[in-house]
Design a protein around this motif. Structure first.
Motif, PDB file in Angstrom:
ATOM      1  N   UNK A 203      13.723  16.814   4.290  1.00  0.00           N
ATOM      2  CA  UNK A 203      12.614  16.971   5.239  1.00  0.00           C
ATOM      3  C   UNK A 203      12.561  18.412   5.728  1.00  0.00           C
ATOM      4  N   UNK A 204      11.592  18.691   6.580  1.00  0.00           N
ATOM      5  CA  UNK A 204      11.362  20.075   7.017  1.00  0.00           C
ATOM      6  C   UNK A 204      12.423  20.599   7.986  1.00  0.00           C
ATOM      7  N   UNK A 205      13.311  19.761   8.431  1.00  0.00           N
ATOM      8  CA  UNK A 205      14.404  20.245   9.288  1.00  0.00           C
ATOM      9  C   UNK A 205      15.455  20.989   8.470  1.00  0.00           C
ATOM     10  N   UNK A 206      15.574  20.636   7.207  1.00  0.00           N
ATOM     11  CA  UNK A 206      16.648  21.196   6.381  1.00  0.00           C
ATOM     12  C   UNK A 206      16.158  21.918   5.128  1.00  0.00           C
ATOM     13  N   UNK A 207      14.967  21.614   4.652  1.00  0.00           N
ATOM     14  CA  UNK A 207      14.455  22.223   3.422  1.00  0.00           C
ATOM     15  C   UNK A 207      13.591  23.428   3.771  1.00  0.00           C
ATOM     16  N   UNK A 208      13.911  24.570   3.178  1.00  0.00           N
ATOM     17  CA  UNK A 208      13.119  25.781   3.398  1.00  0.00           C
ATOM     18  C   UNK A 208      11.860  25.775   2.545  1.00  0.00           C
ATOM     19  N   UNK A 209      12.015  25.509   1.246  1.00  0.00           N
ATOM     20  CA  UNK A 209      10.871  25.412   0.351  1.00  0.00           C
ATOM     21  C   UNK A 209      11.305  24.734  -0.934  1.00  0.00           C
ATOM     22  N   UNK A 210      10.333  24.374  -1.764  1.00  0.00           N
ATOM     23  CA  UNK A 210      10.594  23.707  -3.034  1.00  0.00           C
ATOM     24  C   UNK A 210       9.816  24.436  -4.131  1.00  0.00           C
ATOM     25  N   UNK A 211      10.487  24.675  -5.250  1.00  0.00           N
ATOM     26  CA  UNK A 211       9.848  25.324  -6.399  1.00  0.00           C
ATOM     27  C   UNK A 211       9.809  24.345  -7.574  1.00  0.00           C
ATOM     28  N   UNK A 212       8.664  24.279  -8.232  1.00  0.00           N
ATOM     29  CA  UNK A 212       8.521  23.484  -9.447  1.00  0.00           C
ATOM     30  C   UNK A 212       8.006  24.409 -10.544  1.00  0.00           C
ATOM     31  N   UNK A 213       8.785  24.547 -11.597  1.00  0.00           N
ATOM     32  CA  UNK A 213       8.447  25.451 -12.701  1.00  0.00           C
ATOM     33  C   UNK A 213       8.428  24.700 -14.014  1.00  0.00           C
ATOM     34  N   UNK A 332       3.837  31.214 -23.302  1.00  0.00           N
ATOM     35  CA  UNK A 332       4.368  32.498 -23.789  1.00  0.00           C
ATOM     36  C   UNK A 332       5.198  33.198 -22.704  1.00  0.00           C
ATOM     37  N   UNK A 333       6.050  32.425 -22.057  1.00  0.00           N
ATOM     38  CA  UNK A 333       6.912  32.993 -21.034  1.00  0.00           C
ATOM     39  C   UNK A 333       8.301  33.274 -21.616  1.00  0.00           C
ATOM     40  N   UNK A 334       9.186  33.800 -20.813  1.00  0.00           N
ATOM     41  CA  UNK A 334      10.452  34.342 -21.301  1.00  0.00           C
ATOM     42  C   UNK A 334      11.410  33.280 -21.830  1.00  0.00           C
ATOM     43  N   UNK A 335      11.278  32.055 -21.356  1.00  0.00           N
ATOM     44  CA  UNK A 335      12.165  30.980 -21.806  1.00  0.00           C
ATOM     45  C   UNK A 335      11.468  29.644 -21.606  1.00  0.00           C
ATOM     46  N   UNK A 336      11.895  28.664 -22.350  1.00  0.00           N
ATOM     47  CA  UNK A 336      11.401  27.295 -22.178  1.00  0.00           C
ATOM     48  C   UNK A 336      12.248  26.627 -21.098  1.00  0.00           C
ATOM     49  N   UNK A 337      11.609  26.277 -20.012  1.00  0.00           N
ATOM     50  CA  UNK A 337      12.365  25.750 -18.884  1.00  0.00           C
ATOM     51  C   UNK A 337      11.468  24.930 -17.972  1.00  0.00           C
ATOM     52  N   UNK A 338      11.939  23.750 -17.608  1.00  0.00           N
ATOM     53  CA  UNK A 338      11.267  22.941 -16.590  1.00  0.00           C
ATOM     54  C   UNK A 338      12.296  22.603 -15.524  1.00  0.00           C
ATOM     55  N   UNK A 339      11.979  22.934 -14.285  1.00  0.00           N
ATOM     56  CA  UNK A 339      12.970  22.787 -13.221  1.00  0.00           C
ATOM     57  C   UNK A 339      12.293  22.511 -11.890  1.00  0.00           C
ATOM     58  N   UNK A 340      12.924  21.663 -11.108  1.00  0.00           N
ATOM     59  CA  UNK A 340      12.562  21.466  -9.710  1.00  0.00           C
ATOM     60  C   UNK A 340      13.730  21.969  -8.879  1.00  0.00           C
ATOM     61  N   UNK A 341      13.459  22.872  -7.953  1.00  0.00           N
ATOM     62  CA  UNK A 341      14.521  23.432  -7.110  1.00  0.00           C
ATOM     63  C   UNK A 341      14.212  23.162  -5.641  1.00  0.00           C
ATOM     64  N   UNK A 342      15.104  22.450  -4.989  1.00  0.00           N
ATOM     65  CA  UNK A 342      15.005  22.209  -3.549  1.00  0.00           C
ATOM     66  C   UNK A 342      15.898  23.231  -2.861  1.00  0.00           C
ATOM     67  N   UNK A 343      15.275  24.186  -2.178  1.00  0.00           N
ATOM     68  CA  UNK A 343      16.006  25.281  -1.537  1.00  0.00           C
ATOM     69  C   UNK A 343      16.173  24.950  -0.056  1.00  0.00           C
ATOM     70  N   UNK A 344      17.416  24.768   0.356  1.00  0.00           N
ATOM     71  CA  UNK A 344      17.684  24.378   1.731  1.00  0.00           C
ATOM     72  C   UNK A 344      17.700  25.594   2.655  1.00  0.00           C
ATOM     73  N   UNK A 345      17.549  25.352   3.929  1.00  0.00           N
ATOM     74  CA  UNK A 345      17.486  26.424   4.918  1.00  0.00           C
ATOM     75  C   UNK A 345      18.850  27.056   5.133  1.00  0.00           C
ATOM     76  N   UNK A 346      18.813  28.240   5.746  1.00  0.00           N
ATOM     77  CA  UNK A 346      20.054  28.890   6.150  1.00  0.00           C
ATOM     78  C   UNK A 346      20.726  28.074   7.244  1.00  0.00           C
ATOM     79  N   UNK A 347      22.008  28.299   7.397  1.00  0.00           N
ATOM     80  CA  UNK A 347      22.722  27.678   8.510  1.00  0.00           C
ATOM     81  C   UNK A 347      22.139  28.144   9.844  1.00  0.00           C
ATOM     82  N   UNK A 348      22.112  27.240  10.803  1.00  0.00           N
ATOM     83  CA  UNK A 348      21.630  27.615  12.129  1.00  0.00           C
ATOM     84  C   UNK A 348      22.503  28.680  12.771  1.00  0.00           C
ATOM     85  N   UNK A 349      23.778  28.629  12.455  1.00  0.00           N
ATOM     86  CA  UNK A 349      24.712  29.648  12.935  1.00  0.00           C
ATOM     87  C   UNK A 349      25.791  29.817  11.879  1.00  0.00           C
TER      88      UNK A 349
END
Length: 484
Positions: A203-213, A332-349
């Motif tokens: 959820x938005x409390x812990x996830x910074x952003x999500x990338x789908x390639x 015609x990109x640099x590599x064949x790749x399909x990926x979902x990346x869930x990037x979590x937020x930085x630590x609060x402290x």
């Protein structure tokens, strides 16, 4: 480790377009592997139906050659192939006429599971559906499988749905998207909903952003004429990437059941906010050492069709408020790749200082190649010299984690066809889901067409246009590296 093989009921599967490229490359070799696994009952039959004037022996010879070329290691099993070919039959048929339909009616049984795979152009769906009923071949329990594209826009998608609905109930219609049959895509649901470790953080409390390639190294090649009328938005975003977005963002369904899952996916699509044109980047590949430019491939020197697209999306609900979803896909990109990346937020402290504090947890789901999941975690670098932190992956590459069982990871088409025979629609798109996706996509396409938007050029073999990099840089983020 050997996976469990669950047999299905005896069936007759009719493949319209049974001599076509998809049938020869994917459908029949996949069914051959299911046959070898013991999943196909001995009395089941696969019936090819197409315009080609072949007899049964000629068709079996064609499929034997296809299995030899596309069947993988299993193709060397000559005894198994001989037994599989005995379950194949063929009918020369006229989709828009009367030729062959009486022959097909005489072959297809009414006392087993019936499935009809429409591996043909959507313009033929209505003709096939009508003749299946006119000739009393299909019944109330029959299932039909239809391939994308599910329309070109909302209007044509509605027309297509209405055409199918005139002859088949929604519970009989299986709109296939092979991305949903990938092992890792299904594992995404297992990771989310089967582990207490992840769902509380989703959820938005812990996830910074999500990338789908979804990156491809091939160009449009022989599909240039089709692709030039479609583009990356219609060909990839509206279906494949939209489905991945839904699975990563949806709420937990009440149960793992077809309509419960699809209800939650539909809610995601309807919650997608409209996108400002500054948050969409369209690209088109130039010529490179390994091949011609997009315009040369498409044989259209003035084409403004995109072979690449990147965008920033937002979902207007409580779970994802403020969390950007970055989507990109290109050829015609640099590599064949399909990926979902869930990037979590930085630590609060953090108790660490300087560069040592800049570490993030990332959950990466790899769809291709080397299907698997890894979780990037921060540890101390081994050795003396103080507290130096490094990021390492907790890696679950299926080929490594499952050992011999990795060989039993089935192809997406194999799994999905067996789900059709079982009557399980969980991994197939529902009609209202398709229409909702087009309702969101159409205004974006109409907007850039109204502005006469010109796609940015990018070097073949690169990660896409520079503007796509800036899409994240402006937000203080960056794309993950595309790795094959």
């Amino acid at each position: 480790m050997v996976s469990r093989v669950i047999p299905v009921d005896e069936f007759d599967l009719v493949i319209f377009g049974g001599t076509g490229d998809l049938a020869r490359r994917k459908i029949l070799p996949g069914l051959f592997r299911r046959f070898l696994s013991g999943q196909m009952p001995a009395g089941s039959r696969i019936i090819g139906a197409a315009r080609s004037e072949l007899d049964g022996d000629g068709y079996r010879e064609m499929i034997a050659e296809a299995v030899a070329e596309f069947g993988g290691e299993e193709a060397s099993n000559k005894k198994g192939l001989e037994a599989f070919l005995k379950q194949l039959e063929y009918v020369a048929i006229d989709a828009r006429g009367e030729g062959g339909w009486a022959d097909l009616a005489a072959i297809v049984r009414q006392d087993v599971v019936q499935a009809f795979y429409f591996s043909v152009a959507p313009s033929l769906f209505g003709d096939l559906a009508e003749r299946l009923h006119t000739n009393k071949i299909a019944n109330a329990q029959s299932r039909i499988v239809v391939e994308k594209p599910f329309g070109r826009d909302l209007e044509t998608a509605r027309e297509l749905n209405q055409t199918l609905a005139a002859h088949f109930d929604e519970s009989q219609i299986y709109r296939i998207d092979h991305y949903l049959g990938k092992e890792t895509v299904q594992n995404l649901m297992a990771v989310r909903f089967g582990n207490v470790l992840f769902e509380p953080l989703w959820n938005n409390h812990y996830v910074d952003h999500i990338q789908i390639t979804v990156a491809e190294t091939v160009g449009v090649g022989g599909r240039g004429a089709y692709y030039d009328k479609s583009g990356a938005m219609r060909d990839m975003v509206q279906n494949h990437l939209m489905q991945l977005l839904c699975l990563i963002a949806m709420e937990p369904p009440g149960q793992f059941e077809a309509d419960a899952v699809r209800d939650e996916k539909l809610k995601v699509i309807r919650a997608l906010q409209s996108i400002d044109h500054h948050h969409i980047v369209r690209g088109q590949y130039d010529a490179g050492p390994d091949g011609p430019s997009y315009r040369e491939d498409a044989e259209n020197p003035r084409s403004f069709t995109e072979s690449f697209i990147a965008m920033r999306c937002h979902i207007a609900n409580w779970r994802w408020a403020g969390v950007p979803f970055y989507l990109r896909t290109g050829k015609r990109m640099k590599a064949r790749s399909s990926e979902i990346a869930v990037v979590f937020k930085d630590l609060g402290h953090t108790i660490f200082e300087g560069d040592e504090a800049r570490h993030r947890n990332i959950l990466a789901i790899r769809l291709q190649p080397n299907e698997g999941i890894d979780l990037q975690v921060t540890i101390k670098e081994p050795g003396p010299g103080g507290m130096r932190l490094i990021d390492v992956p907790l890696d679950m590459t299926f080929a490594d984690a499952l050992g011999d069982g990795a060989e039993d990871v089935t192809d997406a088409y194999e799994r999905l066809i067996m789900d059709v025979i079982r009557g399980n629609q969980t991994l197939f798109m529902r009609g209202d889901e398709v229409e909702a996706a087009w309702a969101w996509t159409d205004p974006l396409i109409n907007s850039w067409e109204a502005r006469n938007d010109v796609p940015k050029h990018y070097d073949a073999g690169s990660a896409g246009p520079e503007d796509a990099m800036m899409l994240l840089h402006r937000d203080g983020r960056k794309w993950r590296e595309i790795k094959g």
